[in-house]
Design a protein around this motif. Structure first.
Motif, PDB file in Angstrom:
ATOM      1  N   UNK A  53       0.837  -1.204   0.000  1.00 52.84           N
ATOM      2  CA  UNK A  53       0.000   0.000   0.000  1.00 52.84           C
ATOM      3  C   UNK A  53       0.878   1.263   0.000  1.00 52.84           C
ATOM      4  N   UNK A  54       1.919   1.252   0.793  1.00 54.57           N
ATOM      5  CA  UNK A  54       2.848   2.384   0.839  1.00 54.57           C
ATOM      6  C   UNK A  54       3.519   2.559  -0.519  1.00 54.57           C
ATOM      7  N   UNK A  55       3.923   1.453  -1.125  1.00 54.24           N
ATOM      8  CA  UNK A  55       4.570   1.525  -2.435  1.00 54.24           C
ATOM      9  C   UNK A  55       3.622   2.123  -3.475  1.00 54.24           C
ATOM     10  N   UNK A  56       2.367   1.691  -3.441  1.00 53.96           N
ATOM     11  CA  UNK A  56       1.369   2.253  -4.367  1.00 53.96           C
ATOM     12  C   UNK A  56       1.216   3.756  -4.154  1.00 53.96           C
ATOM     13  N   UNK A  57       1.174   4.180  -2.899  1.00 54.14           N
ATOM     14  CA  UNK A  57       1.047   5.607  -2.588  1.00 54.14           C
ATOM     15  C   UNK A  57       2.254   6.398  -3.087  1.00 54.14           C
ATOM     16  N   UNK A  58       3.433   5.818  -2.968  1.00 58.51           N
ATOM     17  CA  UNK A  58       4.646   6.497  -3.431  1.00 58.51           C
ATOM     18  C   UNK A  58       4.601   6.648  -4.955  1.00 58.51           C
ATOM     19  N   UNK A  59       4.166   5.597  -5.645  1.00 59.59           N
ATOM     20  CA  UNK A  59       4.065   5.669  -7.105  1.00 59.59           C
ATOM     21  C   UNK A  59       3.049   6.736  -7.510  1.00 59.59           C
ATOM     22  N   UNK A  60       1.903   6.767  -6.829  1.00 61.65           N
ATOM     23  CA  UNK A  60       0.886   7.778  -7.136  1.00 61.65           C
ATOM     24  C   UNK A  60       1.411   9.190  -6.861  1.00 61.65           C
ATOM     25  N   UNK A  61       2.131   9.346  -5.764  1.00 61.85           N
ATOM     26  CA  UNK A  61       2.691  10.663  -5.427  1.00 61.85           C
ATOM     27  C   UNK A  61       3.689  11.096  -6.497  1.00 61.85           C
ATOM     28  N   UNK A  62       4.515  10.175  -6.960  1.00 66.91           N
ATOM     29  CA  UNK A  62       5.489  10.498  -8.007  1.00 66.91           C
ATOM     30  C   UNK A  62       4.772  10.944  -9.273  1.00 66.91           C
ATOM     31  N   UNK A  63       3.731  10.209  -9.656  1.00 66.33           N
ATOM     32  CA  UNK A  63       2.968  10.571 -10.859  1.00 66.33           C
ATOM     33  C   UNK A  63       2.295  11.936 -10.689  1.00 66.33           C
ATOM     34  N   UNK A  64       1.764  12.193  -9.501  1.00 64.45           N
ATOM     35  CA  UNK A  64       1.125  13.486  -9.238  1.00 64.45           C
ATOM     36  C   UNK A  64       2.129  14.623  -9.317  1.00 64.45           C
ATOM     37  N   UNK A  65       3.313  14.411  -8.793  1.00 63.90           N
ATOM     38  CA  UNK A  65       4.353  15.442  -8.839  1.00 63.90           C
ATOM     39  C   UNK A  65       4.756  15.713 -10.287  1.00 63.90           C
ATOM     40  N   UNK A  66       4.914  14.643 -11.068  1.00 56.91           N
ATOM     41  CA  UNK A  66       5.276  14.830 -12.477  1.00 56.91           C
ATOM     42  C   UNK A  66       4.181  15.591 -13.219  1.00 56.91           C
ATOM     43  N   UNK A  67       2.937  15.237 -12.960  1.00 62.96           N
ATOM     44  CA  UNK A  67       1.810  15.917 -13.598  1.00 62.96           C
ATOM     45  C   UNK A  67       1.765  17.376 -13.161  1.00 62.96           C
ATOM     46  N   UNK A  68       1.962  17.625 -11.890  1.00 64.22           N
ATOM     47  CA  UNK A  68       1.969  18.992 -11.370  1.00 64.22           C
ATOM     48  C   UNK A  68       3.084  19.816 -11.979  1.00 64.22           C
ATOM     49  N   UNK A  69       4.236  19.204 -12.163  1.00 67.74           N
ATOM     50  CA  UNK A  69       5.366  19.905 -12.787  1.00 67.74           C
ATOM     51  C   UNK A  69       5.018  20.319 -14.216  1.00 67.74           C
ATOM     52  N   UNK A  70       4.374  19.397 -14.943  1.00 72.10           N
ATOM     53  CA  UNK A  70       3.964  19.728 -16.319  1.00 72.10           C
ATOM     54  C   UNK A  70       2.947  20.870 -16.325  1.00 72.10           C
ATOM     55  N   UNK A  71       2.003  20.838 -15.382  1.00 75.28           N
ATOM     56  CA  UNK A  71       1.011  21.914 -15.299  1.00 75.28           C
ATOM     57  C   UNK A  71       1.676  23.255 -14.978  1.00 75.28           C
ATOM     58  N   UNK A  72       2.651  23.239 -14.095  1.00 72.53           N
ATOM     59  CA  UNK A  72       3.361  24.473 -13.757  1.00 72.53           C
ATOM     60  C   UNK A  72       4.132  25.009 -14.953  1.00 72.53           C
TER      61      UNK A  72
END
Length: 115
Positions: free
Chosen positions: A57-76
């Motif tokens: 579960x922690x690993x899944x959350x880390x992967x989701x957080x990484x994807x969210x950060x990458x998406x946020x970076x693109x939006x910025x």
């Protein structure tokens, strides 16, 4: 003598029975200990499985957080490009307004309003 032999035999038999009862108690104790050890291993296995699920579960959350950060970076980055474009447009509009106002005041000056 026969009685003595019978008594010796009975005494020997009684001591054999006592010894066998002690061995039986020891075997029962070992069986109980093995059962307790088996329960401990089952409990340990359950804990390991639960922790494995938590780690997954922690690993899944880390992967989701990484994807969210990458998406946020693109939006910025996109927002920054839009902001730069908007600033350029604002500067062009400001310059156009200044030119138009200059033309208007220049024309008014030609009619003697400022003279």
């Amino acid at each position: 003598q026969q009685e003595q032999l019978e008594e010796i035999g009975l005494v020997g038999l009684a001591s054999d029975i006592d010894r066998l009862e002690e061995q039986n108690k020891a075997v029962v104790k070992i069986a109980d200990d093995v059962q307790q050890l088996n329960e401990a291993y089952k409990d340990l296995n359950t804990l390991v499985a639960e922790q494995g699920q938590a780690i997954d579960h922690i690993e899944d959350n880390v992967v989701q957080a990484k994807e969210s950060v990458q998406s946020g970076t693109k939006h910025l980055e996109t927002a920054e490009k839009h902001q730069i474009s908007a600033r350029k447009k604002q500067c062009c509009i400001l310059i156009a307004c200044i030119i138009i106002l200059g033309i208007i005041f220049g024309m008014m000056g030609g009619f003697g309003v400022f003279n």
